[in-house]
Design a protein around this motif. Sequence first.
Motif, PDB file in Angstrom:
ATOM      1  N   ARG A  57      34.065  24.856  15.542  1.00  0.00           N
ATOM      2  CA  ARG A  57      33.813  26.284  15.376  1.00  0.00           C
ATOM      3  C   ARG A  57      33.725  26.965  16.745  1.00  0.00           C
ATOM      4  NH1 ARG A  57      28.015  25.959  12.234  1.00  0.00           N
ATOM      5  NH2 ARG A  57      27.077  24.265  13.396  1.00  0.00           N
ATOM      6  N   PRO A  58      33.781  28.290  16.767  1.00  0.00           N
ATOM      7  CA  PRO A  58      33.889  29.005  18.053  1.00  0.00           C
ATOM      8  C   PRO A  58      32.545  29.174  18.759  1.00  0.00           C
ATOM      9  CG  PRO A  58      34.001  30.563  16.246  1.00  0.00           C
ATOM     10  CD  PRO A  58      33.958  29.201  15.613  1.00  0.00           C
ATOM     11  N   VAL A  59      32.095  28.129  19.421  1.00  0.00           N
ATOM     12  CA  VAL A  59      30.778  28.145  20.069  1.00  0.00           C
ATOM     13  C   VAL A  59      30.863  27.759  21.548  1.00  0.00           C
ATOM     14  CG1 VAL A  59      29.539  27.654  17.925  1.00  0.00           C
ATOM     15  CG2 VAL A  59      30.352  25.755  19.344  1.00  0.00           C
ATOM     16  N   TYR A  60      32.045  27.847  22.135  1.00  0.00           N
ATOM     17  CA  TYR A  60      32.236  27.222  23.445  1.00  0.00           C
ATOM     18  C   TYR A  60      32.155  28.170  24.639  1.00  0.00           C
ATOM     19  CZ  TYR A  60      33.333  23.245  20.607  1.00  0.00           C
ATOM     20  OH  TYR A  60      33.230  22.231  19.694  1.00  0.00           O
ATOM     21  N   ALA A  61      32.542  29.428  24.498  1.00  0.00           N
ATOM     22  CA  ALA A  61      32.522  30.336  25.654  1.00  0.00           C
ATOM     23  C   ALA A  61      31.121  30.443  26.238  1.00  0.00           C
ATOM     24  CB  ALA A  61      33.048  31.713  25.253  1.00  0.00           C
ATOM     25  N   ARG A  62      30.113  30.392  25.388  1.00  0.00           N
ATOM     26  CA  ARG A  62      28.731  30.527  25.860  1.00  0.00           C
ATOM     27  C   ARG A  62      28.263  29.323  26.681  1.00  0.00           C
ATOM     28  NH1 ARG A  62      26.567  30.345  19.721  1.00  0.00           N
ATOM     29  NH2 ARG A  62      28.553  31.430  19.534  1.00  0.00           N
ATOM     30  N   THR A  63      28.994  28.218  26.577  1.00  0.00           N
ATOM     31  CA  THR A  63      28.617  27.030  27.352  1.00  0.00           C
ATOM     32  C   THR A  63      29.163  27.067  28.773  1.00  0.00           C
ATOM     33  OG1 THR A  63      30.579  25.681  26.811  1.00  0.00           O
ATOM     34  CG2 THR A  63      28.764  25.660  25.220  1.00  0.00           C
ATOM     35  N   SER A  64      30.057  28.007  29.067  1.00  0.00           N
ATOM     36  CA  SER A  64      30.851  27.930  30.295  1.00  0.00           C
ATOM     37  C   SER A  64      30.070  28.268  31.560  1.00  0.00           C
ATOM     38  CB  SER A  64      32.080  28.839  30.188  1.00  0.00           C
ATOM     39  OG  SER A  64      31.697  30.186  30.029  1.00  0.00           O
ATOM     40  N   ALA A  65      28.877  28.821  31.448  1.00  0.00           N
ATOM     41  CA  ALA A  65      28.042  29.087  32.619  1.00  0.00           C
ATOM     42  C   ALA A  65      26.602  28.711  32.311  1.00  0.00           C
ATOM     43  CB  ALA A  65      28.127  30.556  33.029  1.00  0.00           C
ATOM     44  N   TYR A  66      25.881  28.307  33.359  1.00  0.00           N
ATOM     45  CA  TYR A  66      24.466  27.958  33.295  1.00  0.00           C
ATOM     46  C   TYR A  66      24.195  26.668  32.526  1.00  0.00           C
ATOM     47  CZ  TYR A  66      24.805  32.832  34.568  1.00  0.00           C
ATOM     48  OH  TYR A  66      25.204  33.996  35.167  1.00  0.00           O
ATOM     49  N   GLY A  67      25.182  25.797  32.475  1.00  0.00           N
ATOM     50  CA  GLY A  67      24.983  24.448  31.977  1.00  0.00           C
ATOM     51  C   GLY A  67      25.260  24.277  30.496  1.00  0.00           C
ATOM     52  N   HIS A  68      25.796  23.117  30.165  1.00  0.00           N
ATOM     53  CA  HIS A  68      26.046  22.780  28.762  1.00  0.00           C
ATOM     54  C   HIS A  68      24.817  22.151  28.113  1.00  0.00           C
ATOM     55  CE1 HIS A  68      30.605  23.131  28.765  1.00  0.00           C
ATOM     56  NE2 HIS A  68      30.277  23.335  30.025  1.00  0.00           N
ATOM     57  N   PHE A  69      23.828  21.794  28.914  1.00  0.00           N
ATOM     58  CA  PHE A  69      22.649  21.082  28.402  1.00  0.00           C
ATOM     59  C   PHE A  69      21.368  21.797  28.818  1.00  0.00           C
ATOM     60  CE2 PHE A  69      25.807  17.594  29.443  1.00  0.00           C
ATOM     61  CZ  PHE A  69      26.361  17.595  28.160  1.00  0.00           C
ATOM     62  N   GLY A  70      20.302  21.517  28.072  1.00  0.00           N
ATOM     63  CA  GLY A  70      19.037  22.175  28.346  1.00  0.00           C
ATOM     64  C   GLY A  70      18.955  23.572  27.777  1.00  0.00           C
ATOM     65  N   ARG A  71      19.821  23.899  26.833  1.00  0.00           N
ATOM     66  CA  ARG A  71      19.859  25.220  26.203  1.00  0.00           C
ATOM     67  C   ARG A  71      19.272  25.122  24.794  1.00  0.00           C
ATOM     68  NH1 ARG A  71      24.417  27.585  28.950  1.00  0.00           N
ATOM     69  NH2 ARG A  71      24.035  29.526  27.811  1.00  0.00           N
ATOM     70  N   ALA A  72      18.823  26.226  24.258  1.00  0.00           N
ATOM     71  CA  ALA A  72      18.226  26.227  22.924  1.00  0.00           C
ATOM     72  C   ALA A  72      19.313  26.202  21.854  1.00  0.00           C
ATOM     73  CB  ALA A  72      17.351  27.458  22.741  1.00  0.00           C
ATOM     74  N   PRO A  73      19.169  25.373  20.813  1.00  0.00           N
ATOM     75  CA  PRO A  73      20.119  25.420  19.694  1.00  0.00           C
ATOM     76  C   PRO A  73      20.132  26.816  19.073  1.00  0.00           C
ATOM     77  CG  PRO A  73      18.671  23.513  19.522  1.00  0.00           C
ATOM     78  CD  PRO A  73      18.105  24.374  20.605  1.00  0.00           C
ATOM     79  N   GLU A  74      21.317  27.274  18.663  1.00  0.00           N
ATOM     80  CA  GLU A  74      21.454  28.631  18.154  1.00  0.00           C
ATOM     81  C   GLU A  74      21.776  28.634  16.668  1.00  0.00           C
ATOM     82  OE1 GLU A  74      24.346  30.323  20.811  1.00  0.00           O
ATOM     83  OE2 GLU A  74      22.876  30.535  22.423  1.00  0.00           O
ATOM     84  N   ALA A  75      21.471  29.749  16.020  1.00  0.00           N
ATOM     85  CA  ALA A  75      21.565  29.835  14.564  1.00  0.00           C
ATOM     86  C   ALA A  75      22.973  29.599  14.046  1.00  0.00           C
ATOM     87  CB  ALA A  75      21.050  31.199  14.098  1.00  0.00           C
ATOM     88  N   ASP A  76      23.998  29.968  14.834  1.00  0.00           N
ATOM     89  CA  ASP A  76      25.379  29.809  14.370  1.00  0.00           C
ATOM     90  C   ASP A  76      25.966  28.446  14.732  1.00  0.00           C
ATOM     91  OD1 ASP A  76      25.720  30.047  17.091  1.00  0.00           O
ATOM     92  OD2 ASP A  76      27.286  31.562  16.981  1.00  0.00           O
ATOM     93  N   GLY A  77      25.148  27.542  15.246  1.00  0.00           N
ATOM     94  CA  GLY A  77      25.611  26.204  15.577  1.00  0.00           C
ATOM     95  C   GLY A  77      25.866  25.974  17.047  1.00  0.00           C
ATOM     96  N   GLY A  78      25.714  26.998  17.865  1.00  0.00           N
ATOM     97  CA  GLY A  78      25.860  26.812  19.291  1.00  0.00           C
ATOM     98  C   GLY A  78      24.806  25.854  19.840  1.00  0.00           C
ATOM     99  N   PHE A  79      25.217  24.997  20.757  1.00  0.00           N
ATOM    100  CA  PHE A  79      24.327  24.003  21.374  1.00  0.00           C
ATOM    101  C   PHE A  79      23.646  23.119  20.330  1.00  0.00           C
ATOM    102  CE2 PHE A  79      24.561  27.647  24.267  1.00  0.00           C
ATOM    103  CZ  PHE A  79      25.088  27.014  25.385  1.00  0.00           C
ATOM    104  N   SER A  80      24.395  22.746  19.309  1.00  0.00           N
ATOM    105  CA  SER A  80      23.843  21.876  18.253  1.00  0.00           C
ATOM    106  C   SER A  80      23.399  20.534  18.811  1.00  0.00           C
ATOM    107  CB  SER A  80      24.886  21.659  17.152  1.00  0.00           C
ATOM    108  OG  SER A  80      26.063  21.047  17.679  1.00  0.00           O
ATOM    109  N   TRP A  81      23.999  20.110  19.934  1.00  0.00           N
ATOM    110  CA  TRP A  81      23.663  18.830  20.553  1.00  0.00           C
ATOM    111  C   TRP A  81      22.302  18.861  21.246  1.00  0.00           C
ATOM    112  CZ3 TRP A  81      27.780  21.987  21.367  1.00  0.00           C
ATOM    113  CH2 TRP A  81      27.778  22.757  22.535  1.00  0.00           C
TER     114      TRP A  81
END
Length: 398
Positions: free
Chosen positions: A359-383
């Motif tokens: 699903r389209p959740v990748y542009a938000r990962t492109s800055a400030y790290g792919h890890f250590g972020r809060a999981p988001e309601a639409d599935g962003g940062f599910s990991w």
Amino acid sequence: MSRSNYVFTSESVAEGHPDKVCDRISDEVVDAFFRLGPEAGWDPSHLRVACETLATTNRVVIAGETRGPETITRDLIAHVARLAIRDIGYEQEGFHWEKAQIDVHLHAQSADIAIGVDTAGNKDEGAGDQGIMFGYACRETPELMPAPLYYSHKILKLLAEARKSGREKALGPDAKSQVTVRYENGKAVGATQIVLSTQHLDENLTSSDVRAIVEPYIVAALPDGWVNRETVWHVNPTGKFVIGGPDGDCGLTGRKIIVDTYGGAAPHGGGAFSGKDPTKVDRSAAYAARYLAKNVVAADLADRCTIQLAYAIGVSQPLAVYVDLHGTGRVDEAKLETGLRAVMDLTPRGIRTHLKLNRPVYARTSAYGHFGRAPEADGGFSWEQIDLVHAIRTAVGQ
């Protein structure tokens, strides 16, 4: 035996850094396929994107391999890129979202690669490439991330918010931060050195002027007491930073892989993330490794955890799973390696299904790290979820 008293440094770069501009554009292309593909009747699991971007003075080149609907045209991709550049904030003479020339050279994915990745007959979907991927977690921050990188990211995020809100109109989009953290008895306790270089739109500003603008945000980003009279500051140490972004330095997708992961505090397999759909295990398996490592630490089975996964192109099952608890473990590492395979399907299809990555959740990962972020309601940062704690403890008999 690991050291208990030392200093360690990590850096971050802002969304307006030339390489991050390219990461953002490449990930916007990935999102476009996952957003528009299903609208055109495509099964998201059949979409493929491997997109690289180069940016220089008023020019952007987008190239790579894709598979998806014909409605995703070159003109549409160029439009997506312009919107990304505008959102970052580039309306400068040397790099302008509306005036830059954008060339799109995307073509069909190699049939030879597709053979290895796609399902056929009794063959399950294979990995999109060979390689090794690492995941890491530690107790240095509530987000279970290494402190130097976490706070380097936080500084730039606060400055970006201030710039975009209009509170700090003198700042430009391009910036880099770096924090050197002092550890005592293995605990992060303070910042010994702080580096901040930020583009400024008023060419008459001195380094002292810029420090006066950014220092309150830097102090706010760091824990109380981390900045004191002994902390050494380096703010715009060259003295001037007016020409920034792709106009000042050529950018490329995938050049900030240590910034994207753990700031050098943990190993990196070498593969970049941005611009790749999740059949590419460079991305999806690195997300899975972080997910598992974070859940191991959250389950109180260790204070630090490194996980390595290894894959071969066209092969679905990982070749190996390796766990290192760095002497902090409360469970046998070999037992944990077996347990992690039991609680999560680590095939490419299994990872994408478990973490819902199609699903389209990748542009938000492109800055400030792919890890250590809060999981988001639409599935962003599910990991970044810690929903495997009970399953992992049960699997290892805890």
